[in-house]
Design an enzyme around this catalytic site. Structure first.
Site, mmCIF file in Angstrom:
data_model
loop_
_atom_site.group_PDB
_atom_site.id
_atom_site.type_symbol
_atom_site.label_atom_id
_atom_site.label_comp_id
_atom_site.label_asym_id
_atom_site.label_seq_id
_atom_site.Cartn_x
_atom_site.Cartn_y
_atom_site.Cartn_z
ATOM 1 N N LYS A 22 89.461 63.807 27.351
ATOM 2 C CA LYS A 22 89.087 63.957 28.774
ATOM 3 C C LYS A 22 87.860 63.132 29.112
ATOM 4 C CE LYS A 22 86.560 67.705 30.078
ATOM 5 N NZ LYS A 22 85.301 67.442 30.807
ATOM 6 N N ASN A 23 86.827 63.240 28.273
ATOM 7 C CA ASN A 23 85.551 62.620 28.645
ATOM 8 C C ASN A 23 85.536 61.111 28.418
ATOM 9 O OD1 ASN A 23 84.729 65.063 29.525
ATOM 10 N ND2 ASN A 23 83.388 65.520 27.788
ATOM 11 N N ARG A 93 81.916 67.902 38.453
ATOM 12 C CA ARG A 93 80.625 67.249 38.382
ATOM 13 C C ARG A 93 80.732 65.801 37.884
ATOM 14 N NH1 ARG A 93 76.734 65.682 35.905
ATOM 15 N NH2 ARG A 93 74.682 65.897 36.788
ATOM 16 N N CYS A 117 75.985 73.791 37.683
ATOM 17 C CA CYS A 117 77.143 74.602 37.329
ATOM 18 C C CYS A 117 76.686 75.640 36.315
ATOM 19 C CB CYS A 117 78.260 73.735 36.773
ATOM 20 S SG CYS A 117 77.820 72.949 35.242
ATOM 21 N N ARG A 122 71.806 70.401 35.818
ATOM 22 C CA ARG A 122 72.484 69.117 35.767
ATOM 23 C C ARG A 122 72.024 68.100 36.819
ATOM 24 N NH1 ARG A 122 78.509 69.921 33.741
ATOM 25 N NH2 ARG A 122 77.972 67.964 32.761
ATOM 26 N N PRO A 123 70.759 67.650 36.718
ATOM 27 C CA PRO A 123 70.257 66.647 37.657
ATOM 28 C C PRO A 123 70.880 65.262 37.411
ATOM 29 C CG PRO A 123 68.643 67.084 35.938
ATOM 30 C CD PRO A 123 69.783 68.041 35.712
ATOM 31 N N ILE A 124 70.697 64.332 38.376
ATOM 32 C CA ILE A 124 71.201 62.962 38.198
ATOM 33 C C ILE A 124 70.064 61.944 38.334
ATOM 34 C CG2 ILE A 124 73.607 63.399 38.831
ATOM 35 C CD1 ILE A 124 72.815 62.170 41.626
ATOM 36 N N ASP A 125 68.823 62.418 38.153
ATOM 37 C CA ASP A 125 67.665 61.535 38.327
ATOM 38 C C ASP A 125 67.735 60.282 37.436
ATOM 39 O OD1 ASP A 125 67.405 63.603 36.343
ATOM 40 O OD2 ASP A 125 65.350 62.957 35.987
ATOM 41 N N ASP A 319 79.436 70.593 23.415
ATOM 42 C CA ASP A 319 80.753 71.062 23.861
ATOM 43 C C ASP A 319 81.485 71.877 22.786
ATOM 44 O OD1 ASP A 319 80.293 69.860 26.277
ATOM 45 O OD2 ASP A 319 81.468 68.067 25.847
ATOM 46 N N VAL A 341 70.901 70.455 24.163
ATOM 47 C CA VAL A 341 71.407 69.542 25.202
ATOM 48 C C VAL A 341 71.438 70.238 26.566
ATOM 49 C CG1 VAL A 341 73.298 68.031 25.921
ATOM 50 C CG2 VAL A 341 72.726 68.232 23.493
ATOM 51 N N ARG A 411 91.047 72.532 33.249
ATOM 52 C CA ARG A 411 90.237 71.341 33.527
ATOM 53 C C ARG A 411 90.155 70.449 32.296
ATOM 54 N NH1 ARG A 411 84.688 72.518 34.644
ATOM 55 N NH2 ARG A 411 84.763 70.282 34.436
HETATM 56 N N1 EPU Z 1 70.094 65.051 32.357
HETATM 57 C C1 EPU Z 1 68.975 64.901 33.142
HETATM 58 N N2 EPU Z 1 69.006 63.945 34.134
HETATM 59 C C2 EPU Z 1 70.099 63.158 34.353
HETATM 60 C C3 EPU Z 1 71.224 63.302 33.533
HETATM 61 C C4 EPU Z 1 71.200 64.270 32.527
HETATM 62 O O1 EPU Z 1 67.977 65.594 32.966
HETATM 63 O O2 EPU Z 1 70.052 62.310 35.269
HETATM 64 C C5 EPU Z 1 70.084 66.066 31.280
HETATM 65 C C6 EPU Z 1 71.175 67.124 31.475
HETATM 66 O O3 EPU Z 1 70.772 68.123 32.379
HETATM 67 C C7 EPU Z 1 71.384 67.617 30.072
HETATM 68 C C8 EPU Z 1 71.202 66.345 29.239
HETATM 69 O O4 EPU Z 1 70.446 65.441 30.059
HETATM 70 O O5 EPU Z 1 70.369 68.547 29.718
HETATM 71 C C9 EPU Z 1 72.487 65.670 28.820
HETATM 72 O O6 EPU Z 1 73.363 65.542 29.926
HETATM 73 P P1 EPU Z 1 74.397 64.350 30.061
HETATM 74 O O7 EPU Z 1 74.010 63.506 31.229
HETATM 75 O O8 EPU Z 1 74.572 63.671 28.755
HETATM 76 O O9 EPU Z 1 75.736 65.130 30.432
HETATM 77 P P2 EPU Z 1 76.906 64.569 31.332
HETATM 78 O O10 EPU Z 1 77.036 63.126 31.138
HETATM 79 O O11 EPU Z 1 76.794 65.089 32.713
HETATM 80 C C10 EPU Z 1 78.800 64.746 29.535
HETATM 81 C C11 EPU Z 1 80.094 65.481 29.349
HETATM 82 C C12 EPU Z 1 79.799 66.956 29.130
HETATM 83 C C13 EPU Z 1 78.939 67.078 27.869
HETATM 84 C C14 EPU Z 1 77.655 66.247 28.031
HETATM 85 C C15 EPU Z 1 76.795 66.226 26.793
HETATM 86 C C16 EPU Z 1 81.671 64.208 30.651
HETATM 87 C C17 EPU Z 1 82.591 64.149 31.807
HETATM 88 N N3 EPU Z 1 80.925 65.305 30.537
HETATM 89 O O12 EPU Z 1 78.169 65.312 30.681
HETATM 90 O O13 EPU Z 1 81.052 67.577 28.884
HETATM 91 O O14 EPU Z 1 78.600 68.425 27.658
HETATM 92 O O15 EPU Z 1 77.999 64.885 28.353
HETATM 93 O O16 EPU Z 1 77.505 65.737 25.719
HETATM 94 O O17 EPU Z 1 81.632 63.300 29.838
HETATM 95 C C18 EPU Z 1 82.631 69.305 28.924
HETATM 96 O O18 EPU Z 1 83.495 68.459 28.608
HETATM 97 O O19 EPU Z 1 82.859 70.537 28.920
HETATM 98 C C19 EPU Z 1 81.315 68.848 29.323
HETATM 99 C C20 EPU Z 1 80.457 69.614 29.996
#
Ligand code: EPU
Length: 432
Positions: A22-23, A93, A117, A122-125, A319, A341, A411
């Site tokens: 999926k990812n 997300r 969630c 889950r910020p996007i900064d 995960d 994480v 999902r």
């Molecule tokens: N984070 C920030 N700022 C950002 C982005 C992330 O502080 O701008 C923090 C997050 O809050 C978290 C950490 O950095 O504490 C890691 O988050 P990451 O960005 O790596 O997560 P993601 O890319 O949103 C993907 C997977 C998740 C998986 C995580 C970690 C996809 C679609 N989703 O999410 O998968 O848990 O990486 O490996 O690839 C799942 O499949 O159930 C799932 C949640």
């Protein structure tokens, strides 16, 4: 609405094929926004998250066509729309992964900010910092990110955050940089196999990305990308979940289209917990991408307590944390899990405790005192991996477990109940 019903206590036996990841599927589908012509993607699983991304791509002028052989053809037809609206983004997300390719190809992107969630805020900064480093102007207005940058310029950007690298942040900046002018170096890039798969897909389409899987990812901009035929990697989290289901039921299973080359940390911990794992026919190369071998998982159901800490790849995947929590809940002693994480990703604990587990959670730590058995009851799924952990618990529990809010499982796991039933589990869906 549907619920899952499981009559526990039947060991899993037999063979099961691991589906595509999926990812990996989601960012690779989004990357098709960058491409001229049609891309044929193979191994895309049938999931609601995939359907949601198809809906977003359709909204963005992209045709998505499911072919008879199961592959998905993706073709950009019209580049005029740059908006991914709230009603679609709120469903998933990961929709944020259209931000980078929209900006990189169309010069502008307006993407609804995904909310938090049940696994955290889950910020996007870091995503925004990355696209700004490439020269985009970013405005956050009325719940949307509006990014503008007609011609992005390569740059050096550090993408680490408080919890390490970011998976989708790295994907977004890679996709924004691939058609930019000059060289981009992402420092502290995520090295997850799914990020590597995206880079390999883009390279096949004509990109120039190097140091794939390393901390400093290098992207040299090119003028154009063209459609390709590509098979995505197997899903390591699905594989790991089924391994744990086999282990907790005292089963004997063989995983085909095996993802064990990406599961070193999981296999290491399963062996430490007393589970027998044999990797057969694995092609032993350093990147592991040729691995089409089989993985044999055997257990007598006696689980030893272990400690584990989730970390970015190649560490233990977050995960897999919920599924390990279930496994260790019936271990012969006390285990400690530390979540590095998503420190608040513990919604499954209260539900497992309702099934007789003895788990304490404080901050990012779970202390799991093993009990002799779990007992079936009605539980509520709070997110995708929490649902998987409750299904695993139900397979091992005495009596009948009913899992509500089942939509989470669809999902990320394709027909999981059918595949577990083929292995001998007593599991089915019913109307609530
Ligand atoms: N984070 C920030 N700022 C950002 C982005 C992330 O502080 O701008 C923090 C997050 O809050 C978290 C950490 O950095 O504490 C890691 O988050 P990451 O960005 O790596 O997560 P993601 O890319 O949103 C993907 C997977 C998740 C998986 C995580 C970690 C996809 C679609 N989703 O999410 O998968 O848990 O990486 O490996 O690839 C799942 O499949 O159930 C799932 C949640």
């Amino acid at each position: 609405m549907e619920k899952m019903v499981i009559e526990g206590g039947y060991p899993l036996n037999g063979r099961v094929r691991v589906n595509g990841a999926k990812n990996a599927a989601l960012p690779i589908m989004a990357a098709c926004l960058l491409i001229h012509g049609t891309s044929k993607l193979r191994g895309i699983p049938e999931l609601t998250d995939v359907k949601t991304l198809c809906d977003i791509l359709n909204e963005l002028g992209v045709e998505t066509k499911k072919c008879q052989d199961g592959s998905l053809d993706i073709t950009v037809k019209d580049e005029s729309n740059i908006t991914a609206p709230y009603d679609l983004v709120r469903r998933m997300r990961a929709s944020i992964c259209v931000l980078g390719p929209l900006l990189g190809k169309r010069g502008m992107a307006k993407v609804s900010i995904p909310g938090g969630c049940s696994i955290g805020s889950r910020p996007i900064d870091i995503h925004l910092k990355g696209i700004e480093a490439l020269g985009a102007e970013v405005e956050v207005k009325d719940g949307y990110v509006i990014a503008t940058g007609e011609k992005l310029k390569g740059s050096r950007v550090y993408l680490g955050g408080p919890y390490g690298s970011t998976v989708l942040g790295t994907c977004n900046i890679m996709m924004a940089a691939v058609l930019a002018e000059g060289r981009t170096i992402i420092e502290n890039a995520a090295c997850e196999p799914e990020v590597q798969d995206l880079a390999n897909f883009l390279n096949k389409a004509g990109a120039n990305i190097s140091a794939i899987g390393e901390n400093n990812l290098i992207i040299d901009g090119v003028d154009e990308l063209n459609g390709v035929d590509y098979e995505i990697i197997p899903d390591r989290i699905e594989a790991g979940t089924i391994m744990i289901a086999g282990a907790i039921t005292g089963g004997n299973i063989v995983l085909e289209n095996d993802a064990s080359c990406y599961l070193a940390s999981v296999i290491d911990k399963l062996r430490e917990a007393g589970v027998y794992i044999d990797l057969r026919d694995a092609v032993n190369n350093s990147s592991g991408y040729e691995n089409k071998g089989e993985c044999i998982v055997k257990s007598d159901g006696n689980i030893k307590p272990i400690n584990l800490t989730t970390l970015p790849y190649p560490g233990m995947p977050t995960d897999m944390q919920a599924q390990f929590t279930t496994l260790l809940s019936i271990a012969n002693g006390t285990s400690v899990i530390t979540e590095r994480v998503f420190p608040h990703r513990f919604m499954h604990i209260a539900e497992l405790n309702r099934m007789g587990a003895n788990i304490m959670n404080e901050d990012a730590i779970a202390i799991i005192k093993g009990v002799s058995s779990l007992s079936g009851t009605t539980v509520m799924a709070s997110d995708l991996r929490a649902s998987a952990s409750l299904i695993v618990a139900g397979l091992a529990a005495k009596g009948v477990t009913e899992i509500r809010r089942l939509y989470h499982i669809d999902r990320g796991y394709e027909r999981l109940e059918d595949r577990l039933a083929n292995l001998g589990a007593k599991i089915w869906r019913e109307k609530e």
